[in-house]
Scaffold this active site. Structure first.
Site, PDB file in Angstrom:
ATOM      1  N   SER A 136      36.320  39.206  43.344  1.00 19.58           N
ATOM      2  CA  SER A 136      36.618  38.215  42.331  1.00 19.58           C
ATOM      3  C   SER A 136      36.168  36.943  43.510  1.00 19.58           C
ATOM      4  CB  SER A 136      38.003  38.027  42.181  1.00 19.58           C
ATOM      5  OG  SER A 136      38.678  38.427  43.082  1.00 19.58           O
ATOM      6  N   THR A 150      42.478  40.414  42.697  1.00 19.66           N
ATOM      7  CA  THR A 150      43.591  39.747  43.189  1.00 19.66           C
ATOM      8  C   THR A 150      43.121  38.523  43.933  1.00 19.66           C
ATOM      9  OG1 THR A 150      43.837  41.372  44.842  1.00 19.66           O
ATOM     10  CG2 THR A 150      45.081  41.643  42.969  1.00 19.66           C
ATOM     11  N   THR A 177      40.309  45.188  40.965  1.00 14.33           N
ATOM     12  CA  THR A 177      40.875  46.618  41.462  1.00 14.33           C
ATOM     13  C   THR A 177      41.453  47.216  40.665  1.00 14.33           C
ATOM     14  OG1 THR A 177      40.588  45.728  43.560  1.00 14.33           O
ATOM     15  CG2 THR A 177      42.062  47.555  43.276  1.00 14.33           C
TER      16      THR A 177
HETATM   17  N1  LIG Z   1      42.807  44.053  44.715  1.00 14.90           N
HETATM   18  C1  LIG Z   1      41.571  43.162  44.394  1.00 14.90           C
HETATM   19  O1  LIG Z   1      41.696  43.005  43.113  1.00 14.90           O
HETATM   20  C2  LIG Z   1      40.758  42.965  45.201  1.00 14.90           C
HETATM   21  C3  LIG Z   1      39.478  42.876  44.670  1.00 14.90           C
HETATM   22  N2  LIG Z   1      38.349  43.280  45.445  1.00 14.90           N
HETATM   23  C4  LIG Z   1      39.056  41.149  44.108  1.00 14.90           C
HETATM   24  O2  LIG Z   1      37.880  41.201  43.675  1.00 14.90           O
HETATM   25  O3  LIG Z   1      39.931  40.340  44.419  1.00 14.90           O
END
Ligand SMILES: NC(=O)C[C@H](N)C(=O)O
Length: 365
Positions: A79, A114, A29
């Site tokens: 992720s 995250t 993100t």
């Molecule tokens: N806040 C984030 O990075 C979520 C993101 N969609 C991930 O791939 O984890």
């Protein structure tokens, strides 16, 4: 003559006297944008992705504290779809860049989604072969948000990586004005920027005026943190995580399927009363040479190994995803069952049992 450790790196620099930091870019993100306006923190993949160059352009202060080079990894989508080849790849690069003798690179940072940042970061933490800072970061809001957290997180990760005080602590997460130890950190909130926490162990430091402030002087490594060499590893053995709940209806059948050929045992276990089915299942797997590590379902804390060493191993203060990674690395390194038990339990055992002159301390009174 250019040495090999950095021959693949191109430096972005405003001052050649500044320390060098490599950005390991696994996206997330932090590099995302929304086409739905400045309040959208849900559909963050909808806009054209932000590049690292763009990020550096938006946070020009980073070039006042470091010279930067970027290594990008082929990551698409969230992720949660990533696997261990990503961290093996990152750690192999980071070991060459940071840990080769004579390397003049101060440290590395990682951009990561995250949702599984803590796993990739943990994998790198356990396999990086030197004391230089490796600092993971990301964002909870897309870069198009009214006040994106990623830009500040980016600056803080770089500021941590160049800090001599950040060395000799194991890998760190710089996120939302706080520094935590990768070893103990978990994403605690699915939506808010104050998400990475080391709930029981606390913060390693915080940011004041853009500078990291460490609460305890180093060196200071997480208790029991091991190191594994993955120089020649491309794949790790499969380890499953099973979520326990009342009756553990999933655990026993799943374990037995994993162990193949234990149908008889499974049927017998179905009738066992008074003792948890999954302990029995684990004992059967132990006989087959398959380790079972148990992790507390509580938000933090640890299960307690008894005086007698048993077929179920206790993961100390590790969370499930982290314990899985450590177990994969241990199996990959050829550890025996006893060595695996020791890897997970030794810090606990030496704290709980070693101070006692003998086990009578623990006899019934
Ligand atoms: N806040 C984030 O990075 C979520 C993101 N969609 C991930 O791939 O984890």
């Amino acid at each position: 003559e250019k040495s090999t450790f950095d021959s693949d790196l191109t430096w972005v620099s405003k001052d050649s006297s500044l320390p060098k930091v490599v950005i390991y870019n696994a996206r997330g993100t932090i590099l995302s944008a929304s086409k739905y306006g400045r309040l959208d923190n849900i559909n963050y993949g909808s806009g054209p992705p932000v590049t690292v160059d763009h990020m550096i352009g938006n946070v020009t202060e980073v070039l006042k504290v470091a010279q930067l080079a970027v290594v990008s990894f082929p990551v698409t989508g969230g992720s949660a779809g990533l696997n261990s080849s990503l961290y093996l790849n990152i750690t192999q690069h980071a070991n060459r860049h940071l840990c080769t003798e004579g390397s003049d690179i101060a440290g590395g940072i990682m951009f990561h989604g995250t949702n599984t940042l803590e796993e990739t970061a943990f994998g790198v933490d356990l396999t990086l072969n030197c004391s230089k800072p490796f600092v993971a970061t990301g964002a909870m809001r897309p870069d198009t948000y009214i006040s994106p957290d990623g830009r500040s997180n980016f600056f803080q990760a770089v500021a941590t990586a160049v800090s001599p005080d950040a060395r000799d602590r194991g890998g760190l997460i710089a996120f939302n004005d706080r520094i935590t130890s990768i070893y103990y950190s978990t994403k605690s909130n699915a939506n808010t920027p104050d998400t990475f926490r080391s709930i029981e162990q606390g913060n390693v430091g915080a940011f004041l005026g853009g500078q990291p402030y460490f609460y305890f002087s180093g060196p200071s490594y997480p208790t029991g943190r091991p190191h594994f060499d993955v120089t020649n590893t491309t794949e790790l053995p499969a380890v499953v995580v099973l979520y326990g709940h009342r009756k553990f209806s999933l655990l026993s059948p799943a374990c037995f399927q994993g162990a193949n050929s234990l149908n008889r045992g499974l049927r017998r276990l179905a009738y066992v009363r008074g003792c948890c089915q999954w302990c029995q299942a684990a004992a059967e797997l132990y006989k087959q040479g398959i380790p079972v590590v148990t992790v507390t379902r509580s938000v933090t804390g640890t299960g307690m190994p008894g005086i007698e060493k048993g077929p179920v191993f206790y993961a100390s203060y590790l969370q499930g995803p982290q314990a899985r990674i450590m177990l994969q690395l241990a199996i990959n390194a050829g550890y025996t069952l006893d060595e695996i038990r020791n890897l997970f339990e030794a810090p606990l055992r030496s704290a709980i049992y070693a101070p006692a002159p003998n086990s009578e301390w623990f006899a019934e009174v």
